[in-house]
Design a protein around this motif. Sequence first.
Motif, mmCIF file in Angstrom:
data_model
loop_
_atom_site.group_PDB
_atom_site.id
_atom_site.type_symbol
_atom_site.label_atom_id
_atom_site.label_comp_id
_atom_site.label_asym_id
_atom_site.label_seq_id
_atom_site.Cartn_x
_atom_site.Cartn_y
_atom_site.Cartn_z
ATOM 1 N N GLY A 176 0.930 -1.191 -0.029
ATOM 2 C CA GLY A 176 0.102 -0.062 0.134
ATOM 3 C C GLY A 176 1.004 1.262 -0.104
ATOM 4 N N PHE A 177 0.362 2.244 -0.060
ATOM 5 C CA PHE A 177 1.046 3.629 0.197
ATOM 6 C C PHE A 177 0.988 4.074 1.361
ATOM 7 C CE2 PHE A 177 1.398 8.270 0.389
ATOM 8 C CZ PHE A 177 2.438 8.392 -0.392
ATOM 9 N N GLY A 178 2.604 4.540 1.682
ATOM 10 C CA GLY A 178 2.576 4.942 3.126
ATOM 11 C C GLY A 178 3.476 6.228 3.092
ATOM 12 N N ALA A 179 3.464 7.170 3.915
ATOM 13 C CA ALA A 179 4.408 8.501 4.046
ATOM 14 C C ALA A 179 4.705 8.556 5.329
ATOM 15 C CB ALA A 179 3.666 9.616 3.523
ATOM 16 N N GLU A 180 5.892 8.897 5.756
ATOM 17 C CA GLU A 180 6.359 9.161 6.910
ATOM 18 C C GLU A 180 6.994 10.673 6.993
ATOM 19 O OE1 GLU A 180 9.151 6.135 7.896
ATOM 20 O OE2 GLU A 180 7.354 4.327 8.035
ATOM 21 N N ILE A 181 6.763 11.125 8.237
ATOM 22 C CA ILE A 181 7.599 12.410 8.491
ATOM 23 C C ILE A 181 8.763 11.895 9.324
ATOM 24 C CG2 ILE A 181 7.844 14.697 9.758
ATOM 25 C CD1 ILE A 181 4.655 14.795 9.483
ATOM 26 N N SER A 182 9.927 12.167 8.756
ATOM 27 C CA SER A 182 11.322 11.712 9.390
ATOM 28 C C SER A 182 12.215 12.454 9.631
ATOM 29 C CB SER A 182 12.076 10.893 8.018
ATOM 30 O OG SER A 182 13.149 10.256 8.626
ATOM 31 N N TYR A 183 12.630 12.304 11.110
ATOM 32 C CA TYR A 183 13.846 13.209 11.307
ATOM 33 C C TYR A 183 14.971 12.365 11.676
ATOM 34 C CZ TYR A 183 16.036 15.821 15.074
ATOM 35 O OH TYR A 183 17.057 16.821 15.906
ATOM 36 N N GLN A 184 16.126 12.934 11.438
ATOM 37 C CA GLN A 184 17.529 12.288 11.644
ATOM 38 C C GLN A 184 18.163 13.262 12.856
ATOM 39 O OE1 GLN A 184 18.927 11.437 7.822
ATOM 40 N NE2 GLN A 184 18.092 9.250 7.702
ATOM 41 N N ARG A 185 19.067 12.496 13.651
ATOM 42 C CA ARG A 185 19.441 13.328 14.622
ATOM 43 C C ARG A 185 21.128 12.636 14.878
ATOM 44 N NH1 ARG A 185 20.902 17.971 17.025
ATOM 45 N NH2 ARG A 185 21.893 17.706 19.228
ATOM 46 N N GLY A 186 22.141 13.299 14.165
ATOM 47 C CA GLY A 186 23.561 12.835 14.263
ATOM 48 C C GLY A 186 23.867 12.656 15.735
ATOM 49 N N ILE A 187 24.365 11.678 16.179
ATOM 50 C CA ILE A 187 24.887 11.426 17.547
ATOM 51 C C ILE A 187 26.480 11.210 17.619
ATOM 52 C CG2 ILE A 187 22.800 10.979 18.487
ATOM 53 C CD1 ILE A 187 23.452 8.023 18.281
ATOM 54 N N GLY A 188 26.852 11.415 16.346
ATOM 55 C CA GLY A 188 28.659 11.126 16.416
ATOM 56 C C GLY A 188 28.950 11.364 14.910
ATOM 57 N N ASN B 166 27.389 8.046 13.005
ATOM 58 C CA ASN B 166 25.975 7.219 13.925
ATOM 59 C C ASN B 166 25.058 8.510 14.037
ATOM 60 O OD1 ASN B 166 28.697 6.103 14.752
ATOM 61 N ND2 ASN B 166 27.275 4.673 16.006
ATOM 62 N N ARG B 167 23.732 7.996 14.141
ATOM 63 C CA ARG B 167 22.681 8.780 14.407
ATOM 64 C C ARG B 167 21.212 7.917 14.617
ATOM 65 N NH1 ARG B 167 22.170 9.627 7.583
ATOM 66 N NH2 ARG B 167 21.408 7.969 7.289
ATOM 67 N N LEU B 168 20.433 8.742 15.194
ATOM 68 C CA LEU B 168 19.039 8.258 15.248
ATOM 69 C C LEU B 168 18.045 8.784 14.394
ATOM 70 C CD1 LEU B 168 19.027 8.909 19.207
ATOM 71 C CD2 LEU B 168 19.272 6.732 18.210
ATOM 72 N N GLU B 169 17.063 7.982 13.984
ATOM 73 C CA GLU B 169 16.079 8.213 13.043
ATOM 74 C C GLU B 169 14.729 7.987 13.773
ATOM 75 O OE1 GLU B 169 14.155 6.923 8.839
ATOM 76 O OE2 GLU B 169 16.504 6.953 8.866
ATOM 77 N N PHE B 170 13.776 9.144 13.675
ATOM 78 C CA PHE B 170 12.415 8.886 14.169
ATOM 79 C C PHE B 170 11.452 9.155 13.175
ATOM 80 C CE2 PHE B 170 15.113 10.240 17.669
ATOM 81 C CZ PHE B 170 15.034 9.542 18.576
ATOM 82 N N GLY C 235 11.392 4.081 15.740
ATOM 83 C CA GLY C 235 12.784 4.645 16.219
ATOM 84 C C GLY C 235 13.955 3.720 15.486
ATOM 85 N N LEU C 236 15.023 4.278 15.088
ATOM 86 C CA LEU C 236 16.003 3.294 14.590
ATOM 87 C C LEU C 236 17.286 4.304 15.148
ATOM 88 C CD1 LEU C 236 14.777 3.133 10.539
ATOM 89 C CD2 LEU C 236 14.791 1.165 12.546
ATOM 90 N N TYR C 237 18.365 3.274 15.188
ATOM 91 C CA TYR C 237 19.762 3.530 15.375
ATOM 92 C C TYR C 237 20.439 3.297 14.187
ATOM 93 C CZ TYR C 237 24.314 4.250 17.463
ATOM 94 O OH TYR C 237 25.680 4.754 17.974
ATOM 95 N N GLN C 238 21.279 4.102 13.454
ATOM 96 C CA GLN C 238 22.096 3.780 12.363
ATOM 97 C C GLN C 238 23.566 4.226 12.378
ATOM 98 O OE1 GLN C 238 19.913 6.350 9.731
ATOM 99 N NE2 GLN C 238 18.200 4.836 9.068
ATOM 100 N N TRP C 239 24.247 3.106 11.625
ATOM 101 C CA TRP C 239 25.813 3.492 11.472
ATOM 102 C C TRP C 239 25.539 3.798 9.854
ATOM 103 C CZ3 TRP C 239 23.378 -0.531 14.197
ATOM 104 C CH2 TRP C 239 23.878 -0.625 15.629
ATOM 105 N N VAL C 240 26.615 4.944 9.717
ATOM 106 C CA VAL C 240 26.891 5.369 8.224
ATOM 107 C C VAL C 240 28.007 5.332 7.871
ATOM 108 C CG1 VAL C 240 26.444 7.555 6.799
ATOM 109 C CG2 VAL C 240 24.757 7.139 8.782
ATOM 110 N N PHE C 241 28.324 4.785 6.700
ATOM 111 C CA PHE C 241 29.677 4.694 6.064
ATOM 112 C C PHE C 241 29.770 5.225 4.824
ATOM 113 C CE2 PHE C 241 28.041 0.838 8.564
ATOM 114 C CZ PHE C 241 29.169 0.648 9.370
#
Length: 165
Positions: free
Chosen positions: A37-49, A52-56, A73-79
């Motif tokens: 189906g169709f989904g939409a999200e308002i997304s906010y990312q906060r860098g914590i290093g 590394n960042r958090l996404e809500f 809520g997600l914790y992400q590692w960025v490369f």
Amino acid sequence: MKKLILFSVLAIGFATMGYSQEIARNALGLRLGDGDGFGAEISYQRGIGDNNRLEFDLGWRDSDKYDAFRVTGLYQWVFPIEGDFNWYVGAGGGLGAYDRDDRYDDFDDDDDDGGAYGFVAGDIGIEYNFNIPLLLSLDFRPEVGFNDFDDDFDFDIALGIRYQF
């Protein structure tokens, strides 16, 4: 042999540290797509290093059989890959509520079936960081839900468009 392995691990670690690029401290935008189906999200990312960042995400889902909203809520590692491309991986979960359409309800009453559900999620994606404060991403989020509404494995694929500040 142990010294050679230790030296190799340290050399690779120091070599990759030189190529790390700092991610944006904040990013706000939309994540559009879904697996069913169709989904939409308002997304906010906060860098914590640096990498590394958090996404809500606050989102809604719309299909023929139900309407739902959820918080993720997600914790992400960025490369870094090369240039302004990055790839990322993460894990997290969320909660949601749904309202199932009466026509697809298994019960004989006239009430719409609704309730709450929870889920755990993984996340893997690729993103491009423009020279202007724009971040485009494409990610794949496998999810496992906990409730009669969402108690299976789901594939969520979406395009992210975010303003960085």
